[in-house]
Design a protein around this motif. Sequence first.
Motif, PDB file in Angstrom:
ATOM      1  N   ASP A  34       0.834  -1.202   0.000  1.00  0.00           N
ATOM      2  CA  ASP A  34       0.000   0.000   0.000  1.00  0.00           C
ATOM      3  C   ASP A  34       0.867   1.249   0.000  1.00  0.00           C
ATOM      4  O   ASP A  34       1.970   1.253   0.543  1.00  0.00           O
ATOM      5  N   ARG A  35       0.342   2.310  -0.584  1.00  0.00           N
ATOM      6  CA  ARG A  35       1.089   3.571  -0.668  1.00  0.00           C
ATOM      7  C   ARG A  35       1.086   4.332   0.644  1.00  0.00           C
ATOM      8  O   ARG A  35       1.927   5.190   0.860  1.00  0.00           O
ATOM      9  N   GLN A  36       0.107   4.066   1.479  1.00  0.00           N
ATOM     10  CA  GLN A  36      -0.060   4.847   2.704  1.00  0.00           C
ATOM     11  C   GLN A  36      -0.386   3.937   3.874  1.00  0.00           C
ATOM     12  O   GLN A  36      -0.942   2.864   3.706  1.00  0.00           O
ATOM     13  N   ILE A  37      -0.093   4.432   5.058  1.00  0.00           N
ATOM     14  CA  ILE A  37      -0.631   3.824   6.274  1.00  0.00           C
ATOM     15  C   ILE A  37      -2.058   4.344   6.364  1.00  0.00           C
ATOM     16  O   ILE A  37      -2.275   5.555   6.398  1.00  0.00           O
ATOM     17  N   ASP A  38      -3.014   3.438   6.351  1.00  0.00           N
ATOM     18  CA  ASP A  38      -4.404   3.886   6.447  1.00  0.00           C
ATOM     19  C   ASP A  38      -4.980   3.513   7.807  1.00  0.00           C
ATOM     20  O   ASP A  38      -4.298   2.934   8.657  1.00  0.00           O
ATOM     21  N   THR A  39      -6.234   3.846   8.025  1.00  0.00           N
ATOM     22  CA  THR A  39      -6.850   3.617   9.327  1.00  0.00           C
ATOM     23  C   THR A  39      -7.022   2.128   9.630  1.00  0.00           C
ATOM     24  O   THR A  39      -6.975   1.735  10.792  1.00  0.00           O
ATOM     25  N   ALA A  40      -7.181   1.300   8.603  1.00  0.00           N
ATOM     26  CA  ALA A  40      -7.265  -0.144   8.838  1.00  0.00           C
ATOM     27  C   ALA A  40      -5.919  -0.693   9.302  1.00  0.00           C
ATOM     28  O   ALA A  40      -5.860  -1.574  10.168  1.00  0.00           O
ATOM     29  N   HIS A  41      -4.808  -0.186   8.756  1.00  0.00           N
ATOM     30  CA  HIS A  41      -3.486  -0.590   9.238  1.00  0.00           C
ATOM     31  C   HIS A  41      -3.319  -0.197  10.708  1.00  0.00           C
ATOM     32  O   HIS A  41      -2.804  -0.979  11.511  1.00  0.00           O
ATOM     33  N   LEU A  42      -3.760   1.012  11.051  1.00  0.00           N
ATOM     34  CA  LEU A  42      -3.669   1.458  12.446  1.00  0.00           C
ATOM     35  C   LEU A  42      -4.508   0.570  13.352  1.00  0.00           C
ATOM     36  O   LEU A  42      -4.058   0.151  14.420  1.00  0.00           O
ATOM     37  N   LEU A  43      -5.737   0.278  12.939  1.00  0.00           N
ATOM     38  CA  LEU A  43      -6.614  -0.570  13.740  1.00  0.00           C
ATOM     39  C   LEU A  43      -5.983  -1.937  13.958  1.00  0.00           C
ATOM     40  O   LEU A  43      -5.964  -2.453  15.079  1.00  0.00           O
ATOM     41  N   HIS A  44      -5.461  -2.535  12.907  1.00  0.00           N
ATOM     42  CA  HIS A  44      -4.839  -3.855  12.994  1.00  0.00           C
ATOM     43  C   HIS A  44      -3.686  -3.827  13.999  1.00  0.00           C
ATOM     44  O   HIS A  44      -3.586  -4.679  14.891  1.00  0.00           O
ATOM     45  N   SER A  45      -2.826  -2.841  13.881  1.00  0.00           N
ATOM     46  CA  SER A  45      -1.680  -2.745  14.770  1.00  0.00           C
ATOM     47  C   SER A  45      -2.103  -2.446  16.211  1.00  0.00           C
ATOM     48  O   SER A  45      -1.531  -2.985  17.160  1.00  0.00           O
ATOM     49  N   LEU A  46      -3.112  -1.602  16.391  1.00  0.00           N
ATOM     50  CA  LEU A  46      -3.631  -1.328  17.734  1.00  0.00           C
ATOM     51  C   LEU A  46      -4.137  -2.607  18.399  1.00  0.00           C
ATOM     52  O   LEU A  46      -3.847  -2.868  19.573  1.00  0.00           O
ATOM     53  N   LEU A  47      -4.892  -3.405  17.652  1.00  0.00           N
ATOM     54  CA  LEU A  47      -5.444  -4.641  18.206  1.00  0.00           C
ATOM     55  C   LEU A  47      -4.347  -5.641  18.566  1.00  0.00           C
ATOM     56  O   LEU A  47      -4.445  -6.334  19.581  1.00  0.00           O
ATOM     57  N   GLU A  48      -3.329  -5.719  17.742  1.00  0.00           N
ATOM     58  CA  GLU A  48      -2.240  -6.661  17.997  1.00  0.00           C
ATOM     59  C   GLU A  48      -1.351  -6.222  19.157  1.00  0.00           C
ATOM     60  O   GLU A  48      -0.818  -7.060  19.876  1.00  0.00           O
ATOM     61  N   THR A  49      -1.185  -4.927  19.336  1.00  0.00           N
ATOM     62  CA  THR A  49      -0.172  -4.396  20.236  1.00  0.00           C
ATOM     63  C   THR A  49      -0.690  -3.997  21.611  1.00  0.00           C
ATOM     64  O   THR A  49       0.010  -4.153  22.599  1.00  0.00           O
ATOM     65  N   ASP A  50      -1.899  -3.469  21.668  1.00  0.00           N
ATOM     66  CA  ASP A  50      -2.352  -2.783  22.883  1.00  0.00           C
ATOM     67  C   ASP A  50      -3.468  -3.532  23.612  1.00  0.00           C
ATOM     68  O   ASP A  50      -4.601  -3.583  23.130  1.00  0.00           O
TER      69      ASP A  50
END
Length: 160
Positions: A34-50
């Motif tokens: 993907d060309r950008q970090i989008d909100t779905a990437h953020l959501l995925h990482s938030l769920l995995e990390t926090d």
Amino acid sequence: MQSLPPPNAPAAPLSDELALVVAGARRRALRDGDRQIDTAHLLHSLLETDPDVRAAFDDKGQVARLLGYLVQRSIGYGLRWQGAAEDSGAVPVVVGGATDWSPPAAAAMEAGTGRASSRGEERARGVDVLAALAADTECRAVEVLGRAGVDVARLRQRLG
């Protein structure tokens, strides 16, 4: 040598937890092509990390469904998004070259920082960014939440 931040990166310093989330979202975007970090990437990482983000959901089965949906997206289910800029209409689209952040993702990071600031804290936490994502009803993260069966209005209410 430290690289310069992307043109529309969040300006506020990140907590250690959010720095991990951003790094995970960036890796996911690069791996997905993907060309950008989008909100779905953020959501995925938030769920995995926090763990606090995972605890924000009243049905723990929702977290498993969300992660399953997001993994499907990363292996091709969401290809209709690949190469397309995310634009929820909440903020103007940046024109004139690819940036590291979609406008809604950058706005969510800034809104998360604003939410923390309103509590008198310098740095945002993952739940602050989750609340900001949930507030943008047109972003990809909210689409993912809805498809996974999350009542986004109820989530927004719980997050305050």
